[in-house]
Motif scaffolding. Structure first.
Motif, PDB file in Angstrom:
ATOM      1  N   SER A  20       0.824  -1.211   0.000  1.00 13.16           N
ATOM      2  CA  SER A  20       0.000   0.000   0.000  1.00 13.16           C
ATOM      3  C   SER A  20       0.855   1.257   0.000  1.00 13.16           C
ATOM      4  N   ILE A  21       1.977   1.218   0.742  1.00 12.59           N
ATOM      5  CA  ILE A  21       2.866   2.379   0.785  1.00 12.59           C
ATOM      6  C   ILE A  21       3.592   2.550  -0.543  1.00 12.59           C
ATOM      7  N   SER A  22       4.108   1.445  -1.091  1.00 12.56           N
ATOM      8  CA  SER A  22       4.796   1.513  -2.377  1.00 12.56           C
ATOM      9  C   SER A  22       3.890   2.061  -3.465  1.00 12.56           C
ATOM     10  N   MET A  23       2.644   1.578  -3.481  1.00 12.90           N
ATOM     11  CA  MET A  23       1.699   2.028  -4.501  1.00 12.90           C
ATOM     12  C   MET A  23       1.387   3.510  -4.353  1.00 12.90           C
ATOM     13  N   LEU A  24       1.226   3.965  -3.107  1.00 11.15           N
ATOM     14  CA  LEU A  24       0.936   5.371  -2.866  1.00 11.15           C
ATOM     15  C   LEU A  24       2.103   6.249  -3.310  1.00 11.15           C
ATOM     16  N   ILE A  25       3.306   5.851  -2.930  1.00  7.94           N
ATOM     17  CA  ILE A  25       4.486   6.624  -3.307  1.00  7.94           C
ATOM     18  C   ILE A  25       4.644   6.638  -4.826  1.00  7.94           C
ATOM     19  N   ALA A  26       4.547   5.461  -5.445  1.00 10.41           N
ATOM     20  CA  ALA A  26       4.726   5.368  -6.891  1.00 10.41           C
ATOM     21  C   ALA A  26       3.692   6.201  -7.639  1.00 10.41           C
ATOM     22  N   PHE A  27       2.434   6.144  -7.192  1.00  9.53           N
ATOM     23  CA  PHE A  27       1.361   6.897  -7.841  1.00  9.53           C
ATOM     24  C   PHE A  27       1.680   8.397  -7.837  1.00  9.53           C
ATOM     25  N   ASN A  28       2.083   8.909  -6.690  1.00 10.83           N
ATOM     26  CA  ASN A  28       2.353  10.340  -6.577  1.00 10.83           C
ATOM     27  C   ASN A  28       3.630  10.751  -7.311  1.00 10.83           C
ATOM     28  N   LEU A  29       4.642   9.898  -7.298  1.00 14.99           N
ATOM     29  CA  LEU A  29       5.871  10.219  -8.024  1.00 14.99           C
ATOM     30  C   LEU A  29       5.641  10.221  -9.528  1.00 14.99           C
ATOM     31  N   LYS A  30       4.820   9.306 -10.008  1.00 18.26           N
ATOM     32  CA  LYS A  30       4.504   9.284 -11.440  1.00 18.26           C
ATOM     33  C   LYS A  30       3.722  10.522 -11.839  1.00 18.26           C
ATOM     34  N   LEU A  31       2.797  10.953 -10.977  1.00 17.59           N
ATOM     35  CA  LEU A  31       2.063  12.195 -11.245  1.00 17.59           C
ATOM     36  C   LEU A  31       3.007  13.388 -11.324  1.00 17.59           C
ATOM     37  N   ALA A  32       4.081  13.317 -10.540  1.00 16.88           N
ATOM     38  CA  ALA A  32       5.060  14.407 -10.517  1.00 16.88           C
ATOM     39  C   ALA A  32       6.047  14.320 -11.684  1.00 16.88           C
ATOM     40  N   GLY A  33       5.917  13.285 -12.510  1.00 20.87           N
ATOM     41  CA  GLY A  33       6.737  13.193 -13.714  1.00 20.87           C
ATOM     42  C   GLY A  33       7.939  12.280 -13.635  1.00 20.87           C
ATOM     43  N   TYR A  34       8.032  11.473 -12.583  1.00 21.16           N
ATOM     44  CA  TYR A  34       9.177  10.580 -12.442  1.00 21.16           C
ATOM     45  C   TYR A  34       8.899   9.200 -13.040  1.00 21.16           C
ATOM     46  N   ASP A  35       9.964   8.542 -13.483  1.00 19.62           N
ATOM     47  CA  ASP A  35       9.916   7.139 -13.894  1.00 19.62           C
ATOM     48  C   ASP A  35      10.177   6.320 -12.630  1.00 19.62           C
ATOM     49  N   VAL A  36       9.244   5.463 -12.239  1.00 27.52           N
ATOM     50  CA  VAL A  36       9.311   4.794 -10.937  1.00 27.52           C
ATOM     51  C   VAL A  36       9.296   3.274 -11.093  1.00 27.52           C
ATOM     52  N   ARG A  37      10.133   2.620 -10.297  1.00 22.79           N
ATOM     53  CA  ARG A  37      10.091   1.168 -10.156  1.00 22.79           C
ATOM     54  C   ARG A  37      10.029   0.849  -8.668  1.00 22.79           C
ATOM     55  N   CYS A  38       9.373  -0.231  -8.313  1.00 24.14           N
ATOM     56  CA  CYS A  38       9.225  -0.621  -6.907  1.00 24.14           C
ATOM     57  C   CYS A  38       9.746  -2.029  -6.693  1.00 24.14           C
ATOM     58  N   VAL A  39      10.453  -2.233  -5.588  1.00 23.67           N
ATOM     59  CA  VAL A  39      10.854  -3.569  -5.150  1.00 23.67           C
ATOM     60  C   VAL A  39      10.529  -3.679  -3.667  1.00 23.67           C
ATOM     61  N   SER A  40      10.461  -4.913  -3.160  1.00 22.20           N
ATOM     62  CA  SER A  40       9.943  -5.121  -1.801  1.00 22.20           C
ATOM     63  C   SER A  40      10.960  -5.680  -0.817  1.00 22.20           C
ATOM     64  N   ASP A  41      12.213  -5.865  -1.241  1.00 20.77           N
ATOM     65  CA  ASP A  41      13.222  -6.317  -0.279  1.00 20.77           C
ATOM     66  C   ASP A  41      14.571  -5.726  -0.630  1.00 20.77           C
ATOM     67  N   GLY A  42      15.482  -5.763   0.337  1.00 15.48           N
ATOM     68  CA  GLY A  42      16.767  -5.109   0.167  1.00 15.48           C
ATOM     69  C   GLY A  42      17.633  -5.712  -0.919  1.00 15.48           C
ATOM     70  N   GLU A  43      17.614  -7.029  -1.063  1.00 13.07           N
ATOM     71  CA  GLU A  43      18.455  -7.668  -2.067  1.00 13.07           C
ATOM     72  C   GLU A  43      18.062  -7.261  -3.477  1.00 13.07           C
ATOM     73  N   ALA A  44      16.770  -7.002  -3.680  1.00 11.85           N
ATOM     74  CA  ALA A  44      16.275  -6.648  -5.014  1.00 11.85           C
ATOM     75  C   ALA A  44      16.822  -5.314  -5.501  1.00 11.85           C
ATOM     76  N   VAL A  45      17.279  -4.481  -4.575  1.00 12.41           N
ATOM     77  CA  VAL A  45      17.867  -3.201  -4.967  1.00 12.41           C
ATOM     78  C   VAL A  45      19.028  -3.428  -5.924  1.00 12.41           C
ATOM     79  N   PHE A  46      19.867  -4.380  -5.603  1.00  5.39           N
ATOM     80  CA  PHE A  46      21.084  -4.607  -6.381  1.00  5.39           C
ATOM     81  C   PHE A  46      20.780  -5.247  -7.734  1.00  5.39           C
ATOM     82  N   ASP A  47      19.647  -5.936  -7.821  1.00  6.88           N
ATOM     83  CA  ASP A  47      19.221  -6.492  -9.107  1.00  6.88           C
ATOM     84  C   ASP A  47      18.729  -5.402 -10.050  1.00  6.88           C
ATOM     85  N   MET A  48      18.338  -4.241  -9.485  1.00  8.85           N
ATOM     86  CA  MET A  48      17.764  -3.162 -10.290  1.00  8.85           C
ATOM     87  C   MET A  48      18.779  -2.096 -10.678  1.00  8.85           C
ATOM     88  N   LEU A  49      19.958  -2.108 -10.084  1.00  7.33           N
ATOM     89  CA  LEU A  49      20.904  -1.022 -10.304  1.00  7.33           C
ATOM     90  C   LEU A  49      21.320  -0.878 -11.763  1.00  7.33           C
TER      91      LEU A  49
END
Length: 238
Positions: free
Chosen positions: A13-42
């Motif tokens: 719910s938090i990720s979706m809320l943040i992503a929704f508002n960031l996209k409205l503000a013009g950002y390209d957004v991706r969401c992941v749900s755990d710390g290890e996934a950060v390094f897969d996205m870099l």
């Protein structure tokens, strides 16, 4: 080109809320749900900034910060925490976060923080007539975003570099913590100035021979800090 924001939170719910508002503000957004996934996205996503929750599965936010900085990855990080204890917030800063927000927060506040950080990071090169500051053993090259002590490069996070640069531009002047917040973070931090003290401590650890008896960044009791040292080269290499 739209700036890329990676949101890391295990509460959908938090990720979706943040992503929704960031996209409205013009950002390209991706969401992941755990710390290890950060390094897969870099590499595939190459984020311009990471919004990182403190409490995460697999690797928590502190571990993610620590590992990114260990890899000399200077991507700006805003830490999110539901914990009210100051020590938890400071722990994020100690391990490389540039800023933090305590839950609950307004999406607009997060967007304001993101805008401030990205504006600072991407406007520094070529944005000033000052190209170099030479202060004794300390050399700062603005366009290259390079800092050297005794000719050896020093690794600074983006926020540490901006703080040092701001001090250089006001050499010899006593700057309050609020002035540093406004000048470096581009906003007032709601009266919480500890973020300045933490980053000053990090800078001292990296540029001073002895952080307890600093040569450059001096504490002015009950006021703030000032940068001491020999003459600064004004806009040119010494």
């Amino acid at each position: 080109m739209r700036k890329k924001i990676l949101v890391v939170d295990d509460e959908p719910s938090i990720s979706m809320l943040i992503a929704f508002n960031l996209k409205l503000a013009g950002y390209d957004v991706r969401c992941v749900s755990d710390g290890e996934a950060v390094f897969d996205m870099l590499k595939p996503f190459r984020p311009d900034l990471i919004v990182l929750d403190l409490m995460l599965p697999k690797m928590d936010g502190i571990q993610v910060c620590r590992e990114l900085r260990k890899q000399n990855n200077a991507v700006p990080i805003i830490m999110l925490t539901a914990l009210q204890d100051v020590t938890d917030r400071i722990a994020g800063l100690d391990n490389g976060a540039d800023d933090y927000l305590t839950k609950p927060f307004s999406p607009q506040e997060l967007i304001s923080r993101i805008q401030a950080i990205l504006r600072r990071v991407h406007s520094l090169p070529g944005s000033t007539v000052d190209t170099a500051f030479d202060i004794g053993r300390l050399n700062v090259r603005v366009e290259q975003r390079e800092v050297q002590i005794d000719g050896k490069c020093v690794d600074l996070t983006p926020k540490e570099f901006e703080l040092l640069l701001f001090l250089c531009r006001h050499k010899g002047k006593v700057l309050s913590r609020q002035q540093l917040l406004h000048g470096v973070w581009d906003y007032h931090f709601l009266g919480d100035t500890r973020i300045v003290d933490v980053h000053i401590s990090h800078l001292r650890d990296k540029i001073e021979k002895n952080a307890r008896t600093p040569e450059y960044i001096m504490t002015v009791r009950n006021v703030g800090y000032k940068l001491n040292g020999p003459h600064i080269a004004d806009g040119s290499l010494a």
